[in-house]
Design a protein around this motif. Structure first.
Motif, PDB file in Angstrom:
ATOM      1  N   TYR A  65      52.746  25.628  51.325  1.00 43.92           N
ATOM      2  CA  TYR A  65      52.106  26.961  50.551  1.00 43.92           C
ATOM      3  C   TYR A  65      53.365  28.231  51.100  1.00 43.92           C
ATOM      4  N   ALA A 197      48.967  35.095  46.660  1.00 44.69           N
ATOM      5  CA  ALA A 197      49.845  34.584  45.523  1.00 44.69           C
ATOM      6  C   ALA A 197      49.068  34.726  44.394  1.00 44.69           C
ATOM      7  N   THR A 198      49.586  34.417  43.265  1.00 37.43           N
ATOM      8  CA  THR A 198      48.642  34.312  42.149  1.00 37.43           C
ATOM      9  C   THR A 198      49.375  33.633  40.984  1.00 37.43           C
ATOM     10  N   ASP A 200      48.154  33.558  37.735  1.00 40.38           N
ATOM     11  CA  ASP A 200      47.507  34.226  36.541  1.00 40.38           C
ATOM     12  C   ASP A 200      48.220  34.326  35.306  1.00 40.38           C
ATOM     13  N   ILE A 201      49.593  34.342  35.529  1.00 37.88           N
ATOM     14  CA  ILE A 201      50.791  34.301  34.258  1.00 37.88           C
ATOM     15  C   ILE A 201      51.165  33.071  34.252  1.00 37.88           C
ATOM     16  N   GLU A 202      50.793  32.181  32.969  1.00 35.77           N
ATOM     17  CA  GLU A 202      51.197  30.977  32.538  1.00 35.77           C
ATOM     18  C   GLU A 202      51.109  29.989  33.878  1.00 35.77           C
ATOM     19  N   MET A 203      50.160  30.218  34.782  1.00 37.25           N
ATOM     20  CA  MET A 203      50.012  29.215  35.736  1.00 37.25           C
ATOM     21  C   MET A 203      51.340  29.073  36.640  1.00 37.25           C
ATOM     22  N   THR A 204      52.247  30.039  36.717  1.00 30.45           N
ATOM     23  CA  THR A 204      53.190  30.062  37.478  1.00 30.45           C
ATOM     24  C   THR A 204      52.895  30.461  38.739  1.00 30.45           C
ATOM     25  N   ARG A 205      52.972  29.925  39.922  1.00 32.68           N
ATOM     26  CA  ARG A 205      52.561  30.382  41.385  1.00 32.68           C
ATOM     27  C   ARG A 205      53.766  31.456  41.477  1.00 32.68           C
ATOM     28  N   ILE A 206      53.059  32.757  41.929  1.00 31.21           N
ATOM     29  CA  ILE A 206      54.192  33.744  42.473  1.00 31.21           C
ATOM     30  C   ILE A 206      53.789  34.106  43.863  1.00 31.21           C
ATOM     31  N   LYS A 207      54.430  34.122  44.832  1.00 34.75           N
ATOM     32  CA  LYS A 207      54.260  34.284  46.064  1.00 34.75           C
ATOM     33  C   LYS A 207      54.168  35.800  46.367  1.00 34.75           C
ATOM     34  N   GLY A 208      53.048  36.412  46.825  1.00 37.55           N
ATOM     35  CA  GLY A 208      53.199  37.859  47.462  1.00 37.55           C
ATOM     36  C   GLY A 208      52.678  38.850  46.213  1.00 37.55           C
TER      37      GLY A 208
ATOM     38  N   HIS B  33      48.223  24.594  27.839  1.00 35.23           N
ATOM     39  CA  HIS B  33      49.401  24.647  28.856  1.00 35.23           C
ATOM     40  C   HIS B  33      48.585  24.920  30.137  1.00 35.23           C
ATOM     41  N   VAL B  37      48.051  22.355  33.408  1.00 38.38           N
ATOM     42  CA  VAL B  37      48.520  22.606  34.608  1.00 38.38           C
ATOM     43  C   VAL B  37      47.396  22.603  35.605  1.00 38.38           C
ATOM     44  N   LEU B 147      44.858  40.399  38.951  1.00 38.85           N
ATOM     45  CA  LEU B 147      46.180  40.503  37.885  1.00 38.85           C
ATOM     46  C   LEU B 147      45.492  40.300  36.785  1.00 38.85           C
ATOM     47  N   VAL B 164      40.597  31.944  35.467  1.00 39.02           N
ATOM     48  CA  VAL B 164      41.802  32.539  35.078  1.00 39.02           C
ATOM     49  C   VAL B 164      41.445  33.307  33.610  1.00 39.02           C
ATOM     50  N   GLN B 192      57.364  37.005  37.860  1.00 40.83           N
ATOM     51  CA  GLN B 192      57.702  37.630  39.195  1.00 40.83           C
ATOM     52  C   GLN B 192      57.762  39.348  38.929  1.00 40.83           C
ATOM     53  N   SER B 231      42.856  34.931  46.069  1.00 38.40           N
ATOM     54  CA  SER B 231      44.290  34.461  46.263  1.00 38.40           C
ATOM     55  C   SER B 231      45.223  35.633  46.622  1.00 38.40           C
ATOM     56  N   GLU B 232      45.009  36.779  45.840  1.00 37.81           N
ATOM     57  CA  GLU B 232      46.170  37.697  45.711  1.00 37.81           C
ATOM     58  C   GLU B 232      46.113  38.880  46.882  1.00 37.81           C
ATOM     59  N   PRO B 279      44.610  31.235  48.976  1.00 41.10           N
ATOM     60  CA  PRO B 279      45.240  32.057  50.088  1.00 41.10           C
ATOM     61  C   PRO B 279      44.359  32.787  50.909  1.00 41.10           C
TER      62      PRO B 279
END
Lengths: 221, 491
Positions: A65, A197-198, A200-208, B33, B37, B147, B164, B192, B231-232, B279
């Protein structure tokens, strides 16, 4: 509570008792404790790994992670911490009450916990803490915010968190960690598994996101 | 008492909303999608946990036990929380909860001269009681800090998933909302970039807003502690930075002891997001000297939950820990998305929870929004037998309709009675088959019936009906017996 509030409370409790087919509350009703004690708990309450394998699993899961893991022994800890900070380019560090001063070199500028709330945002970019216990199976450090761990906001607002974990503090499973946490169950408790992390957007893990974007761990053998 | 579940009481029937949504290829793509996932990630981390079934069983038994002694555990929680410096309030319905929350905020804001703003951690319960609308009406500005909740709030949208809530939006759509509402014309559309924008936008709020608001994942009766799973880090911010914290929780969120967390903290993250551990978890007890809010309130909410408790066959609905695994696994949800359910609680769990909270008076089409395939039961970490409850609720819907139609014309009921009569009498059944075979001639095209008249048209509107065979099994069997006897006698 207002008299109105007390009436609502009694109403809800009565509705529950009626739904459960119980009569009105009596002081002689049997306690649920004995029944709770005998609930099935056939899941693994103890891990099976030896210390070395446990530490290796903790390091692997932490890295999974996006936390960076470093090793040190007791004597070399001061040097290891200095190296990690140097490598990361960190010169200022927030240090909680009760954090062992001998682990810090004179090269870092120390902001003590008591100065934290009045310090500028630039000065609280980095924090170092110890922890109460850690979980190998999930790659988690647990803070109960006592000596060396700081109040909750200390390990939350900075962008970078360096956590010192003793090998003896690492347990394998979640039930084992709860055995430790329960000793001081009413202390504030935070479990941290990697940087915030999140997905929430298209299930892409973003750190921080809002918590620290970087988490480093030094394991002391 | 008026139970309200968001705006579910005014929503159109499931098939009507679903019909328009299945034609929206963008939503279908986004939802498909996201659910694919999460499902894959979940499958991996569940396979890794050897004692998964044992954990599920324990969780289910703990919840069952808690509900049986719910009154005691709530009282125990109240005592422990109060001892630790927290204040406990009780609300029978949404309006009562909103009134308590508003009064607490307004008096603190007036007393201390705080700005009329509140930072919120993701909570479904707050959506259930429409808290944001009540706050805005009173001139208090709620800031959603999760978010996905920000995307929903800024986009003036509705949540479509328990975990989500904005999964129906893709990055381009999110970029459009953020750049418009945050006034960032140059904003990129990489996840990002969008996350950074949210971090920047909210930091100032976290540092300055004096009132925080949260839901709860678990309330621990033994210690009076509250646990929030996230998580965030927005959760940690809202729970520790403000001067005052208010938490709203359904009465079913209680668990007996801190030890029970060891079960749920293993099941929830793996089921919800496919992570071994999310997290951050925050567990706090009342007020902590020198650390976090100086004033803490918990509002315990009934809002229809005791109605569900009273129904022995469906009370297991209250075991739910809101992981959303049943949504991701559901073939219906993955095609329609969450908005079709007309409720903030979507998917299989929403299909049983929403109508029951409203005493089966609204959302009656939801128990039918399922193929009863059982995938939801299989993935449920607390073993709620959703198909069983769905069937039970369907029978309640029918009973209700029969009550309402008593004395009037009930074609469906009449048809069912006639069918039962015929099925119990072989001669009539045989003649019925013969009659139907003749009657269908005008309708059959290439072996299928694609159109039926009148009320029967409801069936053929969405699926084709295979024509009755020229020789049904019973006739074939009788003929075969005759031939066998002939063959035997001729040898």
């Amino acid at each position: 509570m207002s008299s109105n509030g007390r009436k609502t409370r009694e109403m809800i409790l009565d509705r529950i008792r009626v739904a459960n087919g119980d009569g009105p509350a009596t002081t002689f009703a049997p306690s649920p404790n004995a029944e709770w004690e005998s609930l099935p708990r056939e899941y693994d309450r103890r891990g099976a790994l030896d210390a070395e394998a446990r530490t290796a699993l903790f390091a692997e899961r932490m890295a999974d992670y996006n936390a960076a893991v470093y090793y040190s022994d007791e004597d070399g800890l001061r040097a290891t911490i200095a190296d990690v900070l140097h490598e990361r380019g960190k010169r200022t560090l927030v240090v909680p009450h009760g954090f062992p001063q001998e682990w810090l070199t004179e090269h870092v500028h120390v902001i003590n916990e008591s100065e934290f709330d009045s310090a500028s945002v630039e000065d609280i970019l980095n924090v170092i803490t110890t922890c109460t216990v850690a979980i190998a199976a999930t790659g988690t450090v647990v803070l109960q915010h006592g000596a060396g761990e700081g109040a909750r906001r200390l390990s939350l607002l900075p962008d970078y968190h360096l956590c010192v974990v003793r090998e003896s503090q690492i347990v394998e499973t979640v039930p084992e960690v709860m055995d430790v946490v329960r000793v001081n169950a009413t202390r504030p408790t935070t479990t941290i598994s990697g940087p915030s992390a999140t997905a929430d957007i298209e299930m892409t893990r973003i750190k921080g996101v809002h918590g620290p974007r970087f988490l480093d761990v030094v394991i002391v053998r | 008492m008026t139970v309200r579940v968001g705006h579910a009481a005014e929503a159109a029937k499931f098939p009507i909303i679903a019909n328009t949504l299945v034609d929206d290829s963008q939503i279908r793509k986004n939802v498909r999608h996201a659910t694919d996932v999460i499902q894959n990630k979940r499958a991996n981390v569940v396979a890794e946990q050897r004692d998964w079934q044992e954990l599920r069983l324990s969780a289910s038994k703990i919840k069952e036990h808690t509900l049986k002694y719910l009154d005691r555990y709530l009282e125990q929680f109240e005592t422990a929380c109060t001892r630790a410096g927290g204040q406990v309030h009780w609300a029978t319905d949404a309006d009562e909860a909103n009134k308590i929350i508003l009064e607490l905020m307004q008096s603190a804001m007036a007393k201390h001269g705080w700005a009329r703003e509140v930072i919120k951690v993701k909570t479904m319960t707050s959506d259930e009681i429409n808290l944001n609308a009540a706050l805005e009406a009173a001139g208090i500005r709620p800031h959603e800090t999760d978010l996905a909740d920000m995307i929903i709030q800024l986009g003036d949208d509705k949540p479509s998933h328990i975990v989500v809530p904005a999964l129906h939006k893709n990055r381009t759509q999110v970029r459009e909302i953020f750049s418009r509402k945050m006034d960032l014309p140059e904003l990129g559309d990489k996840p990002q970039d969008l996350t950074d924008a949210a971090r920047h936008y909210l930091r100032e709020k976290f540092l300055n807003v004096k009132v925080g608001f949260s839901g709860a994942n678990f309330l621990v009766a033994e210690t009076g502690s509250v646990c929030v799973v996230e998580s965030e880090g927005n959760g940690r911010m809202c729970l520790t930075m403000p001067e005052m914290l208010i938490t709203v929780a359904g009465i079913e969120k209680i668990i007996p002891a801190a030890q029970d967390l060891e079960v749920f903290l293993q099941l929830l993250p793996r089921s919800a997001t496919g992570e071994r551990m999310n997290p951050y978890n925050t567990i706090w007890t009342g007020v902590h000297e020198g650390d976090g809010p100086r004033e803490f309130h918990v509002v315990l909410l009934d809002n229809g939950r005791t109605n569900i408790l009273a129904d022995k066959e469906s009370r297991q609905t209250l075991h739910c820990i809101r992981c959303g695994a049943c949504l991701n696994a559901c073939p219906v949800y993955s095609r329609t998305g969450g908005h079709a359910y007309g409720s903030i609680y979507a998917g299989p769990i929403g299909a049983i929870l929403t109508p029951q909270l409203q005493s089966m008076k609204h959302s009656q089409s939801l128990p039918y929004a399922s193929s009863l395939c059982g995938a939801c039961y299989e993935v449920c970490p607390v073993r709620i037998n959703i198909p069983d409850v769905l069937l039970h609720l369907r029978s309640k819907v029918v009973e209700r309709q029969q009550d309402m139609l008593a004395g009037g014309a009930n074609f469906e009921g009449l048809a069912m009675k006639m069918a039962a009569f015929a099925f119990a009498r072989p001669t009539i059944y045989r003649w019925g088959q013969k009659f139907a075979r003749v009657a269908q001639r005008l309708l059959v095209r290439k072996g299928y019936i694609r159109w039926l008249p009148g009320m029967l048209g409801g069936w053929t509107a969405v699926r084709d009906l295979k024509a009755l065979p020229q020789e049904p099994f019973r006739e074939w069997w009788a003929k075969r017996e005759v031939e066998k006897t002939k063959a035997a006698t001729s040898v």
